[in-house]
Design a protein around this motif. Structure first.
Motif, PDB file in Angstrom:
ATOM      1  N   LEU A 145     -19.737 -13.352  -4.320  1.00 20.33           N
ATOM      2  CA  LEU A 145     -18.285 -13.280  -4.130  1.00 20.33           C
ATOM      3  C   LEU A 145     -17.547 -13.935  -5.289  1.00 20.33           C
ATOM      4  CD1 LEU A 145     -15.932 -12.472  -2.329  1.00 20.33           C
ATOM      5  CD2 LEU A 145     -16.214 -14.630  -1.121  1.00 20.33           C
ATOM      6  N   MET A 146     -18.008 -15.120  -5.692  1.00 19.69           N
ATOM      7  CA  MET A 146     -17.376 -15.821  -6.798  1.00 19.69           C
ATOM      8  C   MET A 146     -17.530 -15.049  -8.111  1.00 19.69           C
ATOM      9  SD  MET A 146     -17.951 -18.791  -9.339  1.00 19.69           S
ATOM     10  CE  MET A 146     -19.539 -18.189  -9.516  1.00 19.69           C
ATOM     11  N   TYR A 178     -17.981 -11.706  -8.579  1.00 24.61           N
ATOM     12  CA  TYR A 178     -17.149 -10.500  -8.626  1.00 24.61           C
ATOM     13  C   TYR A 178     -15.670 -10.860  -8.785  1.00 24.61           C
ATOM     14  CZ  TYR A 178     -21.070  -7.501  -7.637  1.00 24.61           C
ATOM     15  OH  TYR A 178     -22.258  -6.830  -7.720  1.00 24.61           O
ATOM     16  N   THR A 179     -15.242 -11.923  -8.162  1.00 26.08           N
ATOM     17  CA  THR A 179     -13.856 -12.369  -8.335  1.00 26.08           C
ATOM     18  C   THR A 179     -13.607 -12.764  -9.786  1.00 26.08           C
ATOM     19  OG1 THR A 179     -13.816 -13.156  -6.055  1.00 26.08           O
ATOM     20  CG2 THR A 179     -12.117 -14.007  -7.525  1.00 26.08           C
ATOM     21  N   ALA A 180     -14.528 -13.510 -10.357  1.00 20.19           N
ATOM     22  CA  ALA A 180     -14.387 -13.921 -11.759  1.00 20.19           C
ATOM     23  C   ALA A 180     -14.419 -12.716 -12.690  1.00 20.19           C
ATOM     24  CB  ALA A 180     -15.495 -14.898 -12.128  1.00 20.19           C
ATOM     25  N   LEU A 206     -13.503  -9.597 -12.029  1.00 21.68           N
ATOM     26  CA  LEU A 206     -12.243  -8.853 -11.920  1.00 21.68           C
ATOM     27  C   LEU A 206     -11.104  -9.597 -12.610  1.00 21.68           C
ATOM     28  CD1 LEU A 206     -12.477  -7.439  -8.306  1.00 21.68           C
ATOM     29  CD2 LEU A 206     -12.730  -6.207 -10.448  1.00 21.68           C
ATOM     30  N   LEU A 207     -11.075 -10.914 -12.476  1.00 17.36           N
ATOM     31  CA  LEU A 207     -10.046 -11.693 -13.172  1.00 17.36           C
ATOM     32  C   LEU A 207     -10.193 -11.568 -14.686  1.00 17.36           C
ATOM     33  CD1 LEU A 207      -9.852 -14.923 -10.998  1.00 17.36           C
ATOM     34  CD2 LEU A 207      -8.111 -13.153 -11.233  1.00 17.36           C
TER      35      LEU A 207
END
Length: 147
Positions: A73-74, A76-78, A80-81
């Protein structure tokens, strides 16, 4: 890198590269050479970012399996950011067409995620590790039953 990881990387990178090539051809037709260059740069950025992320995630799964879901989760969030940051940084560039870059970045990211989901669904990954020969030789199997 184990063969399952390489197989997953190939099953995700190849469709992404094909989608990038299609996007480069469309961008070349719509926006000329700068459009094609923007699409190619976006494709390379996605393959590199997502490939590194896949390698990190696979390493985490093997060494720290209890952190796998949170790390995914972390990660994929990173990712995308970072992709949004790339779009923002190159918004007003004159090196290539920023619109072709942004559209290709989003499209190839979606292709990567879809291909990765498909690769994981089709992978035959053992969820129970079979006993090794080393354990058999060491006598860790327990008492033998005689009939």
């Amino acid at each position: 890198m184990p063969s399952n990881d390489v197989r997953t990387l190939l099953q995700t990178a190849v469709p992404t590269a094909v989608a990038g090539a299609v996007a480069a051809a469309i961008s070349a037709g719509v926006a000329g050479g700068k459009g094609a260059l923007g699409a190619i740069v976006a494709t390379v950025v996605v393959i590199v970012f997502m490939g590194i992320g896949l390698a990190v995630l696979q390493r985490t799964a093997k060494s720290l399996p209890h952190l796998f879901q949170a790390m995914g989760l972390m990660l994929y969030t990173a990712q995308l950011l970072l992709l949004f940051i790339f779009v923002a940084v190159f918004k007003n560039t004159s090196l290539f067409n920023p619109k072709a870059f942004a559209i290709t970045l989003v499209a190839t990211t979606l292709v990567w995620i879809g291909a990765q989901a498909r690769a994981h669904m089709k992978a035959k990954i053992l969820y129970v590790e079979p006993e090794s020969e080393k354990a058999d030789k060491a006598g860790n199997r327990g008492p033998k039953r005689e009939g």
